[in-house]
Design an enzyme around this catalytic site. Structure first.
Site, PDB file in Angstrom:
ATOM      1  NE  ARG A  71      -2.702   7.481  -2.307  1.00 24.37           N
ATOM      2  CZ  ARG A  71      -2.565   6.350  -2.962  1.00 24.37           C
ATOM      3  NH1 ARG A  71      -2.399   6.232  -4.177  1.00 24.37           N
ATOM      4  NH2 ARG A  71      -2.959   5.250  -2.278  1.00 24.37           N
ATOM      5  CG  HIS A  85      -2.100   0.979   1.023  1.00 23.02           C
ATOM      6  ND1 HIS A  85      -1.614   2.345   1.119  1.00 23.02           N
ATOM      7  CD2 HIS A  85      -3.181   0.819   0.876  1.00 23.02           C
ATOM      8  CE1 HIS A  85      -2.915   3.018   1.126  1.00 23.02           C
ATOM      9  NE2 HIS A  85      -3.984   1.887   0.981  1.00 23.02           N
TER      10      HIS A  85
END
Lengths: 634, 242
Positions: A276, A260
């Protein structure tokens, strides 16, 4: 007192979202179901999923035109064509149903607010008018590798709310849960599974549970990377391990390991992709948004394998922030503003305050790519049935179903848990007979005896052998150092050799605590050899795969090779063998021919076979590998 | 000398109910403090280097699973999010009260919360069966946020351990139980009517059992709006009674 041998219709090993959703389906059909769980089910690692669950409802403006076809295509591209496309199709078609069903179970999904909304997209503040007729429908946020906004969410606690809602159904249906219980061995006769031996983590006592159907739903095995994972301490892969330890059930694609992009540095605690998705940036030590140069189209929202590689490369190139725990980069969410962070990303705001003492509305968050998800697991057919073992099923992260191939898209795993749990649960409910379990109890007695002797043997062993935590730490350093984001043949050969040595060490481990009861040192020592075995086949599969696909990146073979490697790795570990047996099967019938993903590298080695020829060989090759015929329910 | 210049002393409650020779006692351990040290790190270091028999529970180590509630110098707290830098040189650790002891710092919260959920029927009492073909029912986003505020409880048990009533009345729903009841009572998908809620809420084991000391509010690691929750339940009970 737990009876020494008991029986049930359906034994579900693992109390997370996939296992519980499966249990509900079987229980609602009137079957007797028993769930074994290491922890109270609501503490399962599903609760830590933050940002969202993918389902193509198409409810907001940025989701217009979305449907299961688009979701399916995103999933296949995300997998770098490693997925079984039929399974990806079943998944995408069923995800909207499963997500709406969670609303029925009580998940407080964030909803569309009709009228003017303010979003942050590709670095710009944008005003968008949501249609009043969509007011109150389930809202979406953007995630990586998707063409549309598709992730349904409840704050940044989506997994938590989903797990509590599903567990509430388990309570409503009166399903028996035995918590603090660990399945340590499957009961089988070499071709059919009859249940499992369980070890009680309160008392240390073993018992056998006979079942007509046994479901492995134990989640991932990130802890083979030691502390270098976002996973909980309980994600040690024992479900995959007890399947592997039968000697005949294969694990699929163990070398496909997801890193990740944004775990906190150095603790490894997850910070959701939703940061994000909602408009957060990745910055290097100079405050530069390097992802805009690297991926002009998707920017920070390319798939996780691609973003993690760019981050790792940026740090290799000397643009990381150096610390004594190694380098990190920055996640910048300041532009989202305090109110957004305290509501839609509240769990991120709390994690920043509690674990690094910073306010993400004012300060940058230190992040680096960290092991996060196991695409590999117990290889099953489209109906969740394990290869080579009737009566054994696997669902969720513990399985290799295989809709993720070599890279899973964010939000697809949370959706997979409930989709596969629902479908496989239906399959079990419809196929198991109403009669009692027809196992010969000798298999249960033998398995029980083996498990008890293993524990007694460890407690009795004397001498100056290694401690269990030293073996764990050595395994973790090998895995993060040599089986990480960038891999090479030389390092993988060293990793295999070192893990082979650790396997030998496991047989010499000496405990320092002889305490009666669950004995935490003994409990861990009973798992460590299985963990090293999982690590070993991960390294071995990575060494053998001389191409780069999804999360598996070989610096010495940087291209995806559809001529030689459009296949799935299968690893079995025959009883008493010193080495696992590695073989391959086709990924499944191709509907979407291999192509460019739309992000990441465009160069690749094209397949030589025609798609028709490839598809013709699939069924026979998979059947030869042990796949049970799919009865066509799906 | 440690990097922070401190040597920490941990006095830890020890008792193994599975060992006939074990008697409840306090055991002392000393370790070096390091920067950003949590009780998760400290207790694992103690177990791995000083006493491998020490029992405690951690899973997510990020304050979302609720496994690691314990008494830290007399206050219930999550071990994983407690930083040693916020603690004095001597740290006393006990298991949470109210819950059945498993061993040392480990307690049986799972069974307590399952029983609470069964007693209060903490699930959506839906009017109709799920229709897989239908679009989802609508909900106002502000209401969804309000439900989510209460749904965020991780059932760690810190509030229950801090509650004067829960410590003496095993039938009391407890702060987490009341919060869970409120979460379903405010959810329009749950079709229980006011009279049915009245039975659950309005007795000495429900919201009127609370004597308002509000330690729960102070110790909740998720900062749940418990004051508002109790006010909501009292209003709901009174409006039904009137």
């Amino acid at each position: 007192m737990t009876p020494r041998i008991s029986s049930t219709d359906v034994l579900v090993i693992g109390g997370g979202l996939a296992g519980e959703r499966c249990a509900i389906e079987a229980a609602a059909a009137g079957h007797d179901v028993l769930i074994l769980s290491l922890v109270p089910p609501r503490r399962s690692h599903s609760c830590a999923a933050q940002g969202g669950m993918q389902a193509a409802l198409g409810n907001c403006v940025k989701a217009e035109g979305d449907n299961p076809d688009v979701h399916y295509l995103d999933t296949v591209r995300g997998s770098d064509w490693g997925a079984d496309q039929k399974v990806a199709r079943v998944f995408a078609d069923n995800a909207p149903i499963a997500v709406r069903e969670l609303a029925h179970f009580g998940v407080p999904w964030t909803r569309v607010k009709g009228g003017k909304n303010s979003y942050f997209i590709k670095g710009e503040r944008v005003e968008i008018e949501e249609a009043l007729e969509n007011d109150g429908l389930i809202m979406h946020r953007d995630f990586g590798g998707t063409a549309k906004w598709r992730a349904c969410y409840a704050g940044a606690g989506t997994g938590h709310s989903a797990l509590f809602a599903v567990d509430a159904e388990v309570v409503r249906l009166g399903v028996t849960v035995r918590d603090r219980a660990e399945a340590v061995e499957l009961i089988h006769d070499g071709s059919r599974c009859y249940g499992a031996v369980s070890r009680c983590l309160r008392t240390g006592e073993h018992s056998a549970i006979l079942a007509k159907a046994t479901v492995i739903a134990t989640g991932g095995h990130g802890r083979i990377y030691g502390q270098y994972t976002t996973n909980a301490t309980i994600n040690e892969g024992m479900g995959a391990a007890i399947a592997l330890n039968t000697g005949i059930v294969p694990l699929g694609n163990m070398e496909a390991v997801q890193f990740h992009p944004t775990a906190l540095s150095p603790s490894g605690i997850l910070v959701t992709e939703g940061c994000r998705g909602d408009g957060g940036f990745l910055l290097d030590k100079d405050g530069h948004r390097f992802m805009v140069d690297a991926e002009p189209e998707k920017q920070e929202l390319a798939s996780r394998d691609v973003v993690s590689r760019h981050m790792a490369q940026r740090m290799r190139d000397g643009f990381g922030v150096e610390t004594k725990h190694g380098p990190h980069l920055w996640l910048d969410v300041r532009q989202l503003g305090d109110e957004h962070l305290r509501t839609k990303l509240r769990e991120v705001w709390e994690i920043c305050r509690d674990f690094v003492g910073l306010d993400p509305a004012q300060e940058l968050i230190p992040v680096r790519p960290t092991q996060h998800y196991s695409m590999g697991g117990v290889r099953v057919n489209a109906e969740g049935e394990a290869y080579n073992m009737a009566g054994l099923f696997a669902v969720g992260e513990a399985s290799c179903w295989d809709m993720h191939g070599f890279n899973r898209l964010g939000g697809n795993s949370l959706a997979e848990t409930i989709v596969s749990g629902r479908l496989v649960g239906q399959r079990i409910a419809q196929t198991i007979g109403k009669g009692g379990v027809d196992a010969e109890t000798r298999y249960a007695n033998e398995a029980l005896q083996r498990a008890e002797e293993r524990a007694a043997g460890l407690l009795a062993r004397q001498g100056d052998g290694p401690g269990v935590y030293a073996v764990r730490d050595a395994m973790a350093e090998v895995m993060i150092g040599k089986v990480g984001i960038f891999r090479t043949g030389d390092e993988l050969e060293q990793a295999v050799a070192e893990l082979g040595q650790l396997l030998d060490d496991c047989d010499r481990i000496v405990l320092r605590s002889k305490a009666p009861g669950m004995n935490p040192e003994l409990s861990f020592a009973l798992r460590i050899k299985s963990m090293v075995r999982l690590a070993y086949i991960t390294a071995k599969g990575a060494l053998a795969r001389t191409e780069s696909r999804g999360a598996h990146f070989r610096s010495d073979f940087p291209l995806r090779d559809d001529a030689s490697w459009l296949n799935r790795t299968l690893a079995r570990w025959p009883e008493a063998a010193a080495e696992p047996d590695i073989s391959y099967e086709p990924v499944g019938e191709l509907d979407v021919p291999p192509g460019h993903r739309g992000y990441g590298a465009d160069e690749r080695i094209e397949m030589e076979m025609t798609v028709e020829d490839y598809n013709r060989q699939v069924e026979d090759a998979q059947r030869a590998a042990g796949k049970l015929p799919v009865e066509g329910m799906l | 000398m440690s990097e922070t210049g401190r040597r920490l002393t941990f006095e830890v409650f020890r008792y193994n109910p599975q060992d006939p020779d074990s008697k409840p006692h306090m055991q002392t351990f000393e370790i070096e403090e390091v920067p950003y040290m949590s009780l998760f790190m400290a207790l694992n270091e103690i177990r791995e280097t000083l006493d491998p028999s020490l029992q405690f529970d951690f899973a997510c180590r990020s304050a979302i699973c609720g496994s690691c509630g314990m008494m830290v110098n007399g206050q219930p707290a999550l071990g994983c999010r407690t930083q040693t830098s916020d603690l004095p040189d001597v740290v006393r650790l006990h298991p949470l009260p109210v819950f059945k002891l498993v061993g040392d710092l480990s307690v049986d919260t799972g069974i307590w919360f399952r029983e609470m959920a069964e007693k209060s029927e903490a699930w959506i009492h839906a009017e109709k069966a799920f229709d897989p073909q239908a679009q989802e029912d609508r909900m106002d986003d502000d209401l969804a946020q309000k439900i989510y505020d209460s749904d965020r409880c991780i059932e760690c048990g810190c509030c229950v351990a801090s509650c004067g009533v829960a410590n003496v009345n095993a039938e009391f729903a407890g702060p987490a139980g009341l919060n869970r009841i409120a979460r379903f009572a405010m959810d329009p998908r749950d079709t229980r009517d006011d009279d049915e809620w009245f039975e659950v809420i309005s007795n000495e084991n429900g919201v009127f059992g609370c004597i308002g000391m509000m330690a729960c509010h102070d110790v909740c690691p998720k900062e749940l709006p418990l004051l508002e929750v109790y006010a909501y339940l009292r209003r709901k009970a009174l409006s039904t009674a009137l």
